[in-house]
Design an enzyme around this catalytic site. Structure first.
Site, short mmCIF file in Angstrom:
data_model
loop_
_atom_site.label_atom_id
_atom_site.label_comp_id
_atom_site.label_asym_id
_atom_site.label_seq_id
_atom_site.Cartn_x
_atom_site.Cartn_y
_atom_site.Cartn_z
N HIS A 36 -12.93 1.31 -0.30
CA HIS A 36 -12.85 0.21 0.68
C HIS A 36 -13.37 -1.12 0.13
CE1 HIS A 36 -13.09 3.56 3.94
NE2 HIS A 36 -11.83 3.23 3.72
N ARG A 85 -2.29 -2.25 -3.71
CA ARG A 85 -3.56 -1.59 -3.50
C ARG A 85 -3.59 -0.34 -4.37
NH1 ARG A 85 -4.99 3.18 0.41
NH2 ARG A 85 -7.25 3.21 0.19
N ASN A 89 0.87 -1.17 0.00
CA ASN A 89 0.00 0.00 0.00
C ASN A 89 0.91 1.23 0.00
OD1 ASN A 89 -1.84 2.05 0.43
ND2 ASN A 89 -2.84 1.09 2.17
N ASP A 96 -8.85 11.47 16.22
CA ASP A 96 -8.91 10.12 16.77
C ASP A 96 -10.16 9.97 17.63
OD1 ASP A 96 -8.51 7.79 18.45
OD2 ASP A 96 -6.39 7.86 17.93
N ILE A 118 -12.29 1.70 14.30
CA ILE A 118 -13.35 2.07 15.25
C ILE A 118 -14.35 0.94 15.39
CG2 ILE A 118 -15.20 3.71 15.73
CD1 ILE A 118 -13.59 5.79 14.11
N GLY A 119 -14.76 0.37 14.26
CA GLY A 119 -15.75 -0.71 14.29
C GLY A 119 -15.29 -1.93 15.06
N GLU A 120 -14.00 -2.22 14.98
CA GLU A 120 -13.47 -3.40 15.65
C GLU A 120 -13.18 -3.16 17.14
OE1 GLU A 120 -10.06 -4.82 13.47
OE2 GLU A 120 -11.10 -4.58 11.56
N ALA A 148 -10.36 5.70 10.33
CA ALA A 148 -10.10 7.11 10.06
C ALA A 148 -10.80 7.53 8.77
CB ALA A 148 -8.60 7.35 9.97
N ARG A 161 -12.22 13.95 7.21
CA ARG A 161 -13.02 14.22 6.02
C ARG A 161 -14.45 14.58 6.43
NH1 ARG A 161 -11.23 8.68 3.09
NH2 ARG A 161 -9.00 9.13 2.90
N ARG A 198 -10.97 7.87 19.81
CA ARG A 198 -10.70 7.59 21.22
C ARG A 198 -10.50 8.87 22.01
NH1 ARG A 198 -5.95 3.49 19.65
NH2 ARG A 198 -5.67 5.27 18.25
N GLU A 234 -7.46 -6.71 4.31
CA GLU A 234 -7.34 -6.36 2.90
C GLU A 234 -6.10 -6.97 2.27
OE1 GLU A 234 -8.94 -1.90 2.58
OE2 GLU A 234 -7.93 -2.34 4.47
#
Length: 396
Positions: A179, A90, A8, A283, A331-333, A210, A240, A285, A383
Site C-alpha cells: 500500500h 501498479r 492495475n 465485507d 472501511i477507513g473512509e 479489504a 487474510r 458492512r 493511488e
C-alpha cells in the site's frame, strides 16, 4: 496536452483510470473482470455520469486492453490511441531493486519478472499488463509504480525478521510492506492539511479496506508498517489472517491432512480474516449488520478493532509520539462507527473526534474535536493520481 492511464492488472482483472494531463482531470475509469474465464464483465464510466456495461468472452489481457482502447474511442473519450502518451502500472513487489517508480525498459522489466516469488499472486499479472500495453501503445512512456517502494526507507531494526541472518543475505527474506502508493499520497495530503512539512510530523495512517494495513510515518518516511514479507501479515483483513504464529500452521496442517504449504497459504489469503472468523462475510458492512445476533460476527469485528488499536499503540511508542491519526481506504473512509470506536479507545493519547464532523463518508476532512491534542484526519486515497503524477515526473 496528453492523456495518461493508470493500470492495475490482476490475474483475471484489468482496472484503469484515464486522466487528462497535466490538469489531472479524470476522464474515465472502469474495470474488466473475469478475463480468460469465459464470461468477462466490462464496465467503463465516463462523461457526466455515463456508463458502458457489457458481458463478453475475453480470452487474455492483450484482448482486454485492445477492447478497452477501442471502447475509449467508440465512446468518444479519446479520438486516437496516440492521445495516450503515458501508461503507469501498479506493481506489487519491487524488492530491494526499486526504491522509486521507474521507466520500464528491458532491464527493469527483467528485474520485475525476477521478483515474482515475492508476490506470486500479483507480479505475473502485473507483468502481463505491462507487456500488453507496450505492444499496443509502443510510443507511450511506460512506468512501474511499486507498492513496496515507499517502505524501502524502513530502518533495519524494523524490516529484519529474527531469523538466521543468512536467510536475508541469501534470499532477501525481510519485511517489504504494501500500500506504499496510497501512503505516499495520504501522508503528503495530511501534511498539506496540517500546514506543516511532512518531515516534521509523526503520523499513523490506517489504510483499512479489504486488504488492510497500518503505517507509521516519521521524518517524512515510512518508519514501520504492518504488512510483512507478503500482504498476508499484519492486522486482520477481509479474507487474510494477519499475524499468525507459524507453529499453529504446522499443527492445523497435520490435523487437517493438508500436505501442501501452498494450500495453507491459500487459506491464509482467501479463507481467513473476517470471513474465516465470522462465517458471514468478508465485507465489514455485512459483518457489522450481523453482529447483534451472531457471536462470531461480533467476535470478528472485535478482533479487527483489537488488532488496529494494538498496532497504533505500538507505532506511537516506536515513534515517541503522534501528531495525527489518518483514516483512508474503503472501511477507513466510510465506517463512521469504526472511526469513532477506534479513536475512543485511544483517547488517552489526546485523540478525540467530533461526532458531527465524523458523520461523513469519503470526504476529506479534519475530524478532530475541540481540545484534542492529536489531529484525526479523513483522507480518501488516490493511488491512480499518484501513478499518473509519477508518469509526468519521470517523462521529464
Amino acid at each position: 496536452m496528453g492523456k495518461s492511464i493508470a493500470i492495475n492488472a490482476g490475474s483475471s482483472t484489468l482496472k484503469f483510470k484515464l486522466f487528462e494531463m497535466p490538469s489531472e482531470k479524470l476522464l474515465s475509469m472502469g474495470a474488466i473482470e473475469r478475463i480468460g474465464l469465459g464470461s468477462s464483465d466490462v464496465e467503463i464510466k465516463y462523461g457526466d455520469g455515463e456508463k458502458y456495461k457489457d458481458n463478453l468472452d475475453i480470452k487474455d489481457h492483450d484482448e482486454a486492453i485492445k477492447l478497452l482502447l477501442d471502447k475509449l474511442i467508440s465512446l468518444k473519450i479519446i479520438n486516437d490511441f496516440h492521445e495516450i502518451t503515458g501508461v503507469g502500472h501498479r506493481v506489487v513487489a519491487g524488492g530491494e531493486f526499486f526504491t522509486d517508480s521507474v521507466v520500464v525498459d528491458d532491464e527493469n522489466l527483467k528485474k520485475i519478472e525476477s521478483l515474482k516469488e515475492f508476490a506470486p499472486l500479483h507480479e505475473p499479472a502485473n507483468v502481463l499488463g505491462i507487456k500488453a500495453f507496450k505492444k499496443i501503445l509502443p510510443d507511450a512512456i511506460s512506468i512501474a509504480v511499486f507498492d513496496t517502494s515507499f517502505h524501502t526507507s524502513l530502518p533495519e531494526v524494523n524490516y529484519m525478521y529474527s531469523l538466521p541472518y543468512e536467510y536475508y543475505e541469501k534470499y532477501k527474506a525481510r519485511k517489504y510492506g504494501a500500500h506504499g502508493t496510497s501512503y505516499r499520497y495520504v501522508s503528503q495530503r495530511a501534511a498539506d492539511m496540517l500546514g506543516k512539512p511532512l518531515e516534521d510530523l509523526k503520523l499513523v495512517i490506517l489504510h483499512l479496506g479489504a486488504g488492510a494495513s497500518i503505517d507509521a510515518v516519521k521524518d517524512g518516511k515510512s518508519f514501520d508498517t504492518s504488512m510483512g514479507f507478503s500482504p498476508v501479515a499484519g492486522i486482520t483483513m477481509a479474507t487474510r489472517s494477519g499475524d499468525v504464529d507459524p507453529s499453529v500452521l504446522q499443527y492445523v496442517m497435520e490435523k487437517d491432512g493438508i500436505d501442501n504449504m501452498d494450500d495453507m497459504i491459500d487459506i491464509l489469503n482467501h479463507k481467513s480474516g473476517l470471513i474465516g472468523i465470522s462465517g458471514v462475510s468478508a465485507d465489514m458492512r455485512e459483518v457489522e449488520e450481523a453482529q447483534t445476533e451472531n457471536h462470531r460476527a461480533h467476535l470478528a469485528r472485535d478482533i479487527f478493532m483489537n488488532r488496529v488499536v494494538r498496532y497504533i499503540g505500538s507505532y506511537v511508542a516506536e515513534m515517541g509520539g503522534i501528531d495525527a491519526l489518518v483514516f483512508t481506504a474503503g472501511i477507513g473512509e466510510n465506517s463512521i462507527t469504526l472511526r469513532q470506536e477506534v479513536t475512543d479507545k485511544l483517547s488517552y493519547f489526546g485523540i478525540k473526534v467530533d461526532p458531527e464532523k465524523n458523520d461523513i463518508r469519503g470526504v476529506e476532512r479534519d475530524l478532530s474535536a475541540e481540545g484534542s491534542t492529536v489531529k484525526t484526519l479523513l483522507i480518501p486515497t488516490d493511488e491512480e493520481l499518484m501513478i499518473v503524477r509519477d508518469i509526468e515526473r519521470l517523462r521529464k
